[in-house]
Design an enzyme around this catalytic site. Structure first.
Site, PDB file in Angstrom:
ATOM      1  N   LYS A 190       9.150 -23.413  13.353  1.00 21.53           N
ATOM      2  CA  LYS A 190      10.114 -22.920  13.984  1.00 21.53           C
ATOM      3  C   LYS A 190      10.961 -24.229  14.621  1.00 21.53           C
ATOM      4  O   LYS A 190      12.350 -24.148  14.601  1.00 21.53           O
ATOM      5  CB  LYS A 190       9.997 -22.102  15.457  1.00 21.53           C
TER       6      LYS A 190
ATOM      7  N   GLY B  76       7.013  -9.182  18.076  1.00 26.37           N
ATOM      8  CA  GLY B  76       6.863  -7.775  18.232  1.00 26.37           C
ATOM      9  C   GLY B  76       7.934  -7.015  17.409  1.00 26.37           C
ATOM     10  O   GLY B  76       8.815  -7.702  16.873  1.00 26.37           O
TER      11      GLY B  76
ATOM     12  N   ARG C 140       0.913  -1.399  -0.065  1.00 27.92           N
ATOM     13  CA  ARG C 140      -0.054   0.020   0.081  1.00 27.92           C
ATOM     14  C   ARG C 140       0.852   1.331  -0.154  1.00 27.92           C
ATOM     15  O   ARG C 140       1.311   1.708   1.068  1.00 27.92           O
ATOM     16  CB  ARG C 140      -1.028   0.052   1.159  1.00 27.92           C
TER      17      ARG C 140
ATOM     18  N   ASP D 127       3.030 -22.216  13.487  1.00 27.79           N
ATOM     19  CA  ASP D 127       4.025 -21.482  13.642  1.00 27.79           C
ATOM     20  C   ASP D 127       4.958 -21.871  14.339  1.00 27.79           C
ATOM     21  O   ASP D 127       6.268 -21.910  13.838  1.00 27.79           O
ATOM     22  CB  ASP D 127       3.214 -20.202  14.439  1.00 27.79           C
TER      23      ASP D 127
ATOM     24  N   LYS E 188       9.954 -17.678   8.838  1.00 30.50           N
ATOM     25  CA  LYS E 188       9.973 -18.860   9.102  1.00 30.50           C
ATOM     26  C   LYS E 188       9.374 -20.162   8.362  1.00 30.50           C
ATOM     27  O   LYS E 188       9.738 -21.033   8.055  1.00 30.50           O
ATOM     28  CB  LYS E 188       9.317 -19.017  10.488  1.00 30.50           C
TER      29      LYS E 188
ATOM     30  N   GLU F 189      -4.012 -13.044  16.765  1.00 33.39           N
ATOM     31  CA  GLU F 189      -4.759 -12.239  15.689  1.00 33.39           C
ATOM     32  C   GLU F 189      -6.158 -12.647  15.466  1.00 33.39           C
ATOM     33  O   GLU F 189      -6.539 -13.628  16.185  1.00 33.39           O
ATOM     34  CB  GLU F 189      -3.779 -13.098  14.339  1.00 33.39           C
TER      35      GLU F 189
ATOM     36  N   GLU G  75      17.901 -15.089  11.591  1.00 38.39           N
ATOM     37  CA  GLU G  75      17.878 -15.188  13.203  1.00 38.39           C
ATOM     38  C   GLU G  75      16.464 -14.693  13.767  1.00 38.39           C
ATOM     39  O   GLU G  75      15.864 -15.316  14.475  1.00 38.39           O
ATOM     40  CB  GLU G  75      18.975 -14.083  13.794  1.00 38.39           C
TER      41      GLU G  75
ATOM     42  N   GLY H 120      -4.707  -7.943  21.899  1.00 42.46           N
ATOM     43  CA  GLY H 120      -3.699  -7.697  20.561  1.00 42.46           C
ATOM     44  C   GLY H 120      -2.582  -8.970  20.486  1.00 42.46           C
ATOM     45  O   GLY H 120      -1.893  -8.945  19.903  1.00 42.46           O
TER      46      GLY H 120
ATOM     47  N   GLY I 125      11.931 -14.120  17.518  1.00 42.21           N
ATOM     48  CA  GLY I 125      11.923 -12.730  17.609  1.00 42.21           C
ATOM     49  C   GLY I 125      13.453 -12.476  18.221  1.00 42.21           C
ATOM     50  O   GLY I 125      14.417 -12.788  17.376  1.00 42.21           O
TER      51      GLY I 125
END
Ligand code: HSE
Length: 430
Positions: free
Chosen positions: A207, A306, A49, A203, A107, A192, A131, A189, A136
């Site tokens: 990993k 984050g 966008r 997820d 990932k 999701e 990494e 928050g 994170g």
């Protein structure tokens, strides 16, 4: 000595992580230049966008044509923080073909196509660093790949998904059910709108594949990882865990198996003793426990998601790759020389906590115990609580294979006196 020609960096994606990468590149420009030995210059930013206002980013750098950006030919490093398989995969390989090294936080792509991407990087003499793809800000890839390169890693046991850890921690501390805890995670928050990738373990499985591959010098793909989500974990499971001095965590487990002749990689919710360091990982934090021959036990802990924490890992890679460029070298690539087979889940050996609803009458306990014995599963403890002719029976086993436990449960379900199998949970970390 400082080189004057800046290293040109393109950013693919400018969302939560990408915008933090751009911000740190600007605010820490002098320090980064001093550490690298040359300034780094943001040469282009590919976005979906273009009209969105992006504070601190020169609008003339913004483009929607990511392909043209990676084909420019004058880029030193492409930072991919788009996520997903395509167009990320094609953009990364195109970047290699046009002379750039790549730093990625992807990932899913690394777990699915890591080998092919490493091969493409090697073919073109470029770096592929990632990494930020696992946990994170927590340094894991580099410690496993470099710091522990002289050791033999035997086990990697981790909480690598913050959303699910937040939910499970909430269930543990408040007695809430899964849905209530998920609703709170969504409102705050942490989860999701569609939490499937987190709560169903996709997820964490990606990993786990990446960690197992690096730890055991073996190719482990996402499809090799046994995955179970945590949506079926109940408040009653937490009550049972507490009675055993345990809590429940969604664990990614990568282990050598069969006397080291094979490896396993798996993700599922499991009971873990409160005395284990991973039991005290609260909220949305991540932690990974590594066991190696010489080092013994190591624990890596921190924010696993984050914008700024993930950008920290991206920037660390950016500095490393930039230094390599200046020195005309590349860092370590894929190490898969051990090529160990990945064992199927049926061969995984662990302990089990099984909760059964049974008729409370003479001989039922003996019947149940016989089924365990017939399948070669040794019982450690049994606890029974009866009420009005029915009883709940909790059996904790010694170590047994998943196949033997599966056969046991199948046979138990066929007993008239077993009204139902309320829950089956593995016990890890002992
Ligand atoms: N959604 C992940 C988590 C972060 O909750 O930990 C990105 O992998």
């Amino acid at each position: 000595m400082m080189r004057t020609r800046p290293l040109k960096v393109a950013l693919l994606g400018c969302g939560v992580v990408g915008s933090e990468v751009a911000r740190i590149m600007t605010t820490h420009a002098d320090d980064l230049a001093a550490r690298i030995g040359a300034p780094v210059e943001l040469a282009g930013v590919a976005v979906r966008r273009p009209d969105k206002v992006r504070e601190g980013i020169d609008p003339s750098l913004v483009t929607t044509d990511a392909t043209a950006l990676v084909k420019r030919g004058d880029l030193d490093i492409v930072v991919e923080v788009i996520g997903g398989i395509e167009p990320a995969r094609t953009l990364i390989t195109t970047a290699f073909e046009h002379g750039a090294s790549v730093v990625s936080a992807n990932k899913a792509l690394l777990a699915q196509d890591g080998a092919a991407l490493h091969a493409a990087a090697e073919e073109h003499g470029k770096d592929l660093y990632y990494e930020a793809a696992v946990a994170g800000a927590i340094p894991l890839i580099r410690p496993l790949r470099e710091s522990l390169a002289g050791d033999k890693v035997n086990r990697v046991l981790g909480i690598v998904n913050g959303t699910t850890n937040f939910i499970l921690d909430k269930m543990d501390s408040t007695g809430a059910g899964y849905q209530e805890a998920l609703d709170e995670a969504t409102a705050l928050g942490y989860a999701e709108a569609d939490p499937t990738a987190d709560v169903e373990g996709f997820d964490a499985a990606a990993k786990a594949a990446i960690l197992a591959g690096i730890a055991f010098h073996t190719r482990v793909r996402l499809d090799d990882v046994h995955r179970e989500g945590m949506t079926e974990v109940t408040a009653a499971d937490f009550a049972s865990a507490k009675e055993m001095g345990c809590t429940i965590k969604l664990l990614a487990i990568c282990e050598r198996a069969g006397d080291g002749a094979s490896v396993t990689a798996r993700v599922y919710p499991a009971m873990i003793p409160l005395s284990h360091p991973l039991a005290s990982v609260r909220g949305a934090y991540n932690a990974v426990f590594v066991e190696s021959d010489a080092s013994g036990q190591l624990m890596f802990y921190g924010p696993g998601a984050g914008g700024a924490p993930t950008a920290s890992a991206v920037l660390g890679d950016l500095v490393a790759v930039a230094r390599n460029r200046i020195n005309g070298t590349t860092g370590p690539g894929e190490s898969a020389y051990a090529a160990l087979p990945v064992s199927p889940m049926g061969e995984v050996v662990t302990r089990y906590h099984i909760s059964l609803d049974v008729a409370d009458k003479p001989g039922v306990l003996a019947q149940v115990a016989t089924v365990f014995a017939e399948h070669g599963v040794s019982i450690d403890t049994v606890r029974q609580q009866g009420k009005d002719g029915e009883a709940s029976l909790v059996v904790v086993t010694h170590r047994a294979s998943d196949a033997a436990l599966g056969g046991t449960v199948e046979a138990l379900r066929k007993l008239d006196t077993v009204r139902g199998v309320a829950s089956i949970m593995r016990v890890e970390g002992e």
